[in-house]
Enzyme design. Sequence first.
Site, PDB file in Angstrom:
ATOM      1  N   CYS A  65      15.118 -42.949 -22.620  1.00  0.00           N
ATOM      2  CA  CYS A  65      15.217 -41.789 -23.497  1.00  0.00           C
ATOM      3  C   CYS A  65      16.470 -40.995 -23.134  1.00  0.00           C
ATOM      4  O   CYS A  65      17.000 -41.105 -22.027  1.00  0.00           O
ATOM      5  CB  CYS A  65      13.959 -40.938 -23.320  1.00  0.00           C
ATOM      6  SG  CYS A  65      13.982 -39.333 -24.122  1.00  0.00           S
ATOM      7  N   HIS A  66      16.946 -40.162 -24.066  1.00  0.00           N
ATOM      8  CA  HIS A  66      18.116 -39.335 -23.784  1.00  0.00           C
ATOM      9  C   HIS A  66      17.868 -38.374 -22.622  1.00  0.00           C
ATOM     10  O   HIS A  66      18.819 -37.972 -21.940  1.00  0.00           O
ATOM     11  CB  HIS A  66      18.530 -38.560 -25.033  1.00  0.00           C
ATOM     12  CG  HIS A  66      19.569 -39.267 -25.845  1.00  0.00           C
ATOM     13  ND1 HIS A  66      20.911 -39.250 -25.523  1.00  0.00           N
ATOM     14  CD2 HIS A  66      19.465 -40.040 -26.952  1.00  0.00           C
ATOM     15  CE1 HIS A  66      21.592 -39.957 -26.400  1.00  0.00           C
ATOM     16  NE2 HIS A  66      20.743 -40.456 -27.282  1.00  0.00           N
ATOM     17  N   THR A  67      16.615 -38.016 -22.378  1.00  0.00           N
ATOM     18  CA  THR A  67      16.324 -37.165 -21.225  1.00  0.00           C
ATOM     19  C   THR A  67      16.640 -37.892 -19.927  1.00  0.00           C
ATOM     20  O   THR A  67      17.150 -37.301 -18.972  1.00  0.00           O
ATOM     21  CB  THR A  67      14.848 -36.728 -21.246  1.00  0.00           C
ATOM     22  OG1 THR A  67      14.581 -36.050 -22.479  1.00  0.00           O
ATOM     23  CG2 THR A  67      14.540 -35.787 -20.092  1.00  0.00           C
ATOM     24  N   HIS A  88      10.451 -42.198 -17.906  1.00  0.00           N
ATOM     25  CA  HIS A  88       9.208 -41.507 -18.259  1.00  0.00           C
ATOM     26  C   HIS A  88       8.543 -42.074 -19.509  1.00  0.00           C
ATOM     27  O   HIS A  88       7.486 -41.613 -19.896  1.00  0.00           O
ATOM     28  CB  HIS A  88       9.470 -40.009 -18.450  1.00  0.00           C
ATOM     29  CG  HIS A  88      10.355 -39.692 -19.615  1.00  0.00           C
ATOM     30  ND1 HIS A  88      11.716 -39.877 -19.581  1.00  0.00           N
ATOM     31  CD2 HIS A  88      10.078 -39.209 -20.862  1.00  0.00           C
ATOM     32  CE1 HIS A  88      12.240 -39.508 -20.740  1.00  0.00           C
ATOM     33  NE2 HIS A  88      11.275 -39.120 -21.535  1.00  0.00           N
ATOM     34  N   GLU A  89       9.153 -43.086 -20.120  1.00  0.00           N
ATOM     35  CA  GLU A  89       8.585 -43.679 -21.327  1.00  0.00           C
ATOM     36  C   GLU A  89       8.192 -45.110 -21.006  1.00  0.00           C
ATOM     37  O   GLU A  89       9.058 -45.965 -20.822  1.00  0.00           O
ATOM     38  CB  GLU A  89       9.635 -43.630 -22.449  1.00  0.00           C
ATOM     39  CG  GLU A  89       9.056 -43.756 -23.835  1.00  0.00           C
ATOM     40  CD  GLU A  89      10.107 -43.548 -24.919  1.00  0.00           C
ATOM     41  OE1 GLU A  89      10.054 -42.528 -25.618  1.00  0.00           O
ATOM     42  OE2 GLU A  89      10.978 -44.422 -25.061  1.00  0.00           O
ATOM     43  N   CYS A 118      -4.713 -31.353 -17.364  1.00  0.00           N
ATOM     44  CA  CYS A 118      -5.795 -31.411 -16.376  1.00  0.00           C
ATOM     45  C   CYS A 118      -7.156 -31.229 -17.026  1.00  0.00           C
ATOM     46  O   CYS A 118      -8.173 -31.683 -16.498  1.00  0.00           O
ATOM     47  CB  CYS A 118      -5.582 -30.366 -15.284  1.00  0.00           C
ATOM     48  SG  CYS A 118      -5.913 -28.650 -15.789  1.00  0.00           S
ATOM     49  N   CYS A 121      -7.717 -26.016 -16.737  1.00  0.00           N
ATOM     50  CA  CYS A 121      -7.050 -24.717 -16.629  1.00  0.00           C
ATOM     51  C   CYS A 121      -7.155 -23.950 -17.951  1.00  0.00           C
ATOM     52  O   CYS A 121      -7.489 -24.521 -18.996  1.00  0.00           O
ATOM     53  CB  CYS A 121      -5.591 -24.907 -16.229  1.00  0.00           C
ATOM     54  SG  CYS A 121      -4.557 -25.627 -17.532  1.00  0.00           S
ATOM     55  N   CYS A 124      -5.189 -25.634 -20.790  1.00  0.00           N
ATOM     56  CA  CYS A 124      -5.807 -26.837 -21.348  1.00  0.00           C
ATOM     57  C   CYS A 124      -7.028 -26.512 -22.202  1.00  0.00           C
ATOM     58  O   CYS A 124      -7.320 -27.218 -23.170  1.00  0.00           O
ATOM     59  CB  CYS A 124      -6.193 -27.803 -20.227  1.00  0.00           C
ATOM     60  SG  CYS A 124      -4.782 -28.651 -19.459  1.00  0.00           S
ATOM     61  N   CYS A 132       0.007 -27.470 -19.704  1.00  0.00           N
ATOM     62  CA  CYS A 132      -0.992 -27.392 -18.644  1.00  0.00           C
ATOM     63  C   CYS A 132      -0.427 -26.497 -17.544  1.00  0.00           C
ATOM     64  O   CYS A 132       0.760 -26.571 -17.221  1.00  0.00           O
ATOM     65  CB  CYS A 132      -1.286 -28.785 -18.101  1.00  0.00           C
ATOM     66  SG  CYS A 132      -2.385 -28.846 -16.656  1.00  0.00           S
ATOM     67  N   ARG A 136       2.284 -29.439 -16.496  1.00  0.00           N
ATOM     68  CA  ARG A 136       3.207 -29.429 -17.629  1.00  0.00           C
ATOM     69  C   ARG A 136       4.532 -30.063 -17.223  1.00  0.00           C
ATOM     70  O   ARG A 136       4.830 -30.209 -16.036  1.00  0.00           O
ATOM     71  CB  ARG A 136       3.443 -28.006 -18.112  1.00  0.00           C
ATOM     72  CG  ARG A 136       4.249 -27.158 -17.131  1.00  0.00           C
ATOM     73  CD  ARG A 136       4.503 -25.762 -17.679  1.00  0.00           C
ATOM     74  NE  ARG A 136       3.272 -25.003 -17.816  1.00  0.00           N
ATOM     75  CZ  ARG A 136       3.231 -23.789 -18.366  1.00  0.00           C
ATOM     76  NH1 ARG A 136       4.338 -23.230 -18.835  1.00  0.00           N
ATOM     77  NH2 ARG A 136       2.083 -23.148 -18.461  1.00  0.00           N
ATOM     78  N   CYS A 202       6.764 -40.722 -25.228  1.00  0.00           N
ATOM     79  CA  CYS A 202       7.716 -39.638 -25.431  1.00  0.00           C
ATOM     80  C   CYS A 202       8.214 -39.589 -26.870  1.00  0.00           C
ATOM     81  O   CYS A 202       7.794 -38.750 -27.646  1.00  0.00           O
ATOM     82  CB  CYS A 202       8.899 -39.763 -24.464  1.00  0.00           C
ATOM     83  SG  CYS A 202      10.166 -38.488 -24.686  1.00  0.00           S
ATOM     84  N   ARG A 399      16.089 -47.272 -28.880  1.00  0.00           N
ATOM     85  CA  ARG A 399      15.281 -47.528 -27.696  1.00  0.00           C
ATOM     86  C   ARG A 399      15.537 -48.946 -27.227  1.00  0.00           C
ATOM     87  O   ARG A 399      15.383 -49.896 -27.992  1.00  0.00           O
ATOM     88  CB  ARG A 399      13.787 -47.342 -27.987  1.00  0.00           C
ATOM     89  CG  ARG A 399      13.328 -45.894 -28.025  1.00  0.00           C
ATOM     90  CD  ARG A 399      13.531 -45.241 -26.672  1.00  0.00           C
ATOM     91  NE  ARG A 399      12.963 -43.899 -26.614  1.00  0.00           N
ATOM     92  CZ  ARG A 399      13.641 -42.783 -26.848  1.00  0.00           C
ATOM     93  NH1 ARG A 399      14.911 -42.863 -27.209  1.00  0.00           N
ATOM     94  NH2 ARG A 399      13.070 -41.609 -26.739  1.00  0.00           N
TER      95      ARG A 399
END
Length: 404
Positions: A65-67, A88-89, A118, A121, A124, A132, A136, A202, A399
């Site tokens: 991903c671009h992130t 993360h993907e 979670c 909280c 959530c 979260c 988060r 994502c 992707r």
Amino acid sequence: MGSNGQEHANGFHDGFHASGTAGKVITCKAAVVWGPEEPFVMEEVQVEPPQKMEVRLKILFTSICHTDLSAWKGLNEMQRVYPRILGHEAAGVVESVGEGVEDLKEGDHVVPIFNGECGECPHCRSHMTNLCARFRVDPFKSVMAGDGQPRFSVLDPATGKRRPVYHFLNTSTFAEFTVLDSACVVKINPAAPLQKMCLFSCGISTGVGAAWNCANVKEGSTVAIFGLGAVGLAVAEGARLRGASQIIGVDINSEKFGKGREMGITKFINPNDCDKPAHEVIREMTKGGADYSFECAGNLDVFREAFMSTHDGWGLTVILGIHPTPRLLPLHPMELFDGRRIVASVFGDFKGKSQLSDFVDKYMNGETKINLDGFITHEMPFTEINQAFQLLSEGKSLRCLLHL
């Protein structure tokens, strides 16, 4: 690796019990980054067993991903924690679970999520947010929540001792095995093709969810999307599925327009080819402005164009791009008195643990007809991750799916 993610996952599961890895340190390959814009190095890393309320996953597919690209470039100095495992993907299978984990078990098909839930909280329990309090999205977090330590380590050839390797976005999927807080792991339909499901981690969820959950795009409305990467095109998919009458794509790379048509974009603007600002062009095209605009470029000048392209009185701008610089919004407060609104969306406003599996099920039963195949423009072995990053950096891929 076979082309069928289902067979791959089942193959792993079939031989899984005999491996006896639960509770033991696993040595595996990971793409480790040692500094800003340095090539990824395939390292032998040790991955510790999951501790209380943690899960260890076997990653089968991961995409870029671009992130990840921004983090690799070190665009925000506060994120410069090295060595680190990005990513993360992804999609994979649960290898083992730590004490207290009851909703996941060995062999479950899962996707990791960077924006955890979670379930306990105040955040959530509220229907007002998908953030979260504890899990988060946090680009500066580099260790596990339980004890504040990483679960990865690598041998330092200079000292002969092991040194920690740090986590990224609650996930770190550029590794054959990774450890996550259970709040960041979603069990999905085992019949779902895992090679496509990583997109739900994502890009697809962020873009489609922004159109559905955040903007609530209405049938017959007009939409302008600034930045036609995977997230922007996922917004287009969401707007198309909601029946938007006009979907305008804005990007300085005209080569993206062909793919945009596949995703439902009806008109295109390359600002470099215009003799006036893009927002003026859009206002003329839409007789006053778009009902919704989506900023997916992470550029403040682009954001202003997106904001000014919406219709006065009711226009809504949704921010999706990552803005790493400390520059503030280029707006005069009085410009907000024209009725235009601004909001930012994280993970498409989906509550990951409680809503994402249902999103996957709707895709599987045909209720949600998303063109996932159109987003996967390249596939290659995990070991070619540097080439995959180059393709994304040059704007040549949406992707790139990496097979572990």
